[in-house]
Design a protein around this motif. Sequence first.
Motif, PDB file in Angstrom:
ATOM      1  N   PRO A  20      -1.890   1.910  -7.893  1.00  0.00           N
ATOM      2  CA  PRO A  20      -2.269   2.680  -6.910  1.00  0.00           C
ATOM      3  C   PRO A  20      -3.860   3.073  -6.999  1.00  0.00           C
ATOM      4  O   PRO A  20      -4.501   2.783  -7.759  1.00  0.00           O
ATOM      5  N   ASP A  73       2.202   6.560  -6.872  1.00  0.00           N
ATOM      6  CA  ASP A  73       1.185   6.750  -7.733  1.00  0.00           C
ATOM      7  C   ASP A  73       1.432   6.439  -9.093  1.00  0.00           C
ATOM      8  O   ASP A  73       1.167   6.896 -10.027  1.00  0.00           O
ATOM      9  N   SER A 100       1.051   3.858  -3.173  1.00  0.00           N
ATOM     10  CA  SER A 100       0.725   5.105  -2.755  1.00  0.00           C
ATOM     11  C   SER A 100       1.798   6.281  -3.072  1.00  0.00           C
ATOM     12  O   SER A 100       1.411   7.367  -3.501  1.00  0.00           O
ATOM     13  N   ASP A 110       0.750  -1.088  -0.089  1.00  0.00           N
ATOM     14  CA  ASP A 110      -0.110  -0.041   0.199  1.00  0.00           C
ATOM     15  C   ASP A 110       0.913   1.243  -0.048  1.00  0.00           C
ATOM     16  O   ASP A 110       0.737   2.063  -0.810  1.00  0.00           O
TER      17      ASP A 110
END
Length: 167
Positions: A73, A52, A49, A45
């Motif tokens: 993402p 991107d 993130s 995660d």
Amino acid sequence: MLPHVIVTVTDDQTGALDVTVDQQPVNPPAGSEGWRRDDLATILDTLTSERDQPLRVEVRESDGSRFTDILTPPRRRSGPSDTSQAPGAGGFRGIVTGAGFIPGEQVTVAVAVLTTSAGPTGTARAWLSLAHTTQPAGEVVLIGRISGTVTTATRGEPGDRHDGAAQ
């Protein structure tokens, strides 16, 4: 080229992991004893993130098996943050009923966040990310804890009544 994440299980007994992105180590938080198998979802995660962009992820198990996937993402929301109030926007409001349960048994109510297919050996694997918890797939599942009865209903308009069929 997509960033290449390699997760290597270094100790199957403890679930210890080494993680690299494009051959650069990804260090665990200060004060921790190192990455563990339980940290995998958090690691992925964070990496998706931060960048991107999609990542190519390769998991190398201690038995020599490998699993490769492309992770994307989470989509950025441009609308309201509370989708449960927005018709057809991911929220599920209404009543879900099902039959075939044993009177008085506990029934688990689960909001599906992802669907996947079983592989050639009949095993299913799901890679979950934080995006999945904020973007439901639009299905509610009722599961009888004793009877094993499973009832599903798909998302409709707010206030609709959903009667699932036992499967």
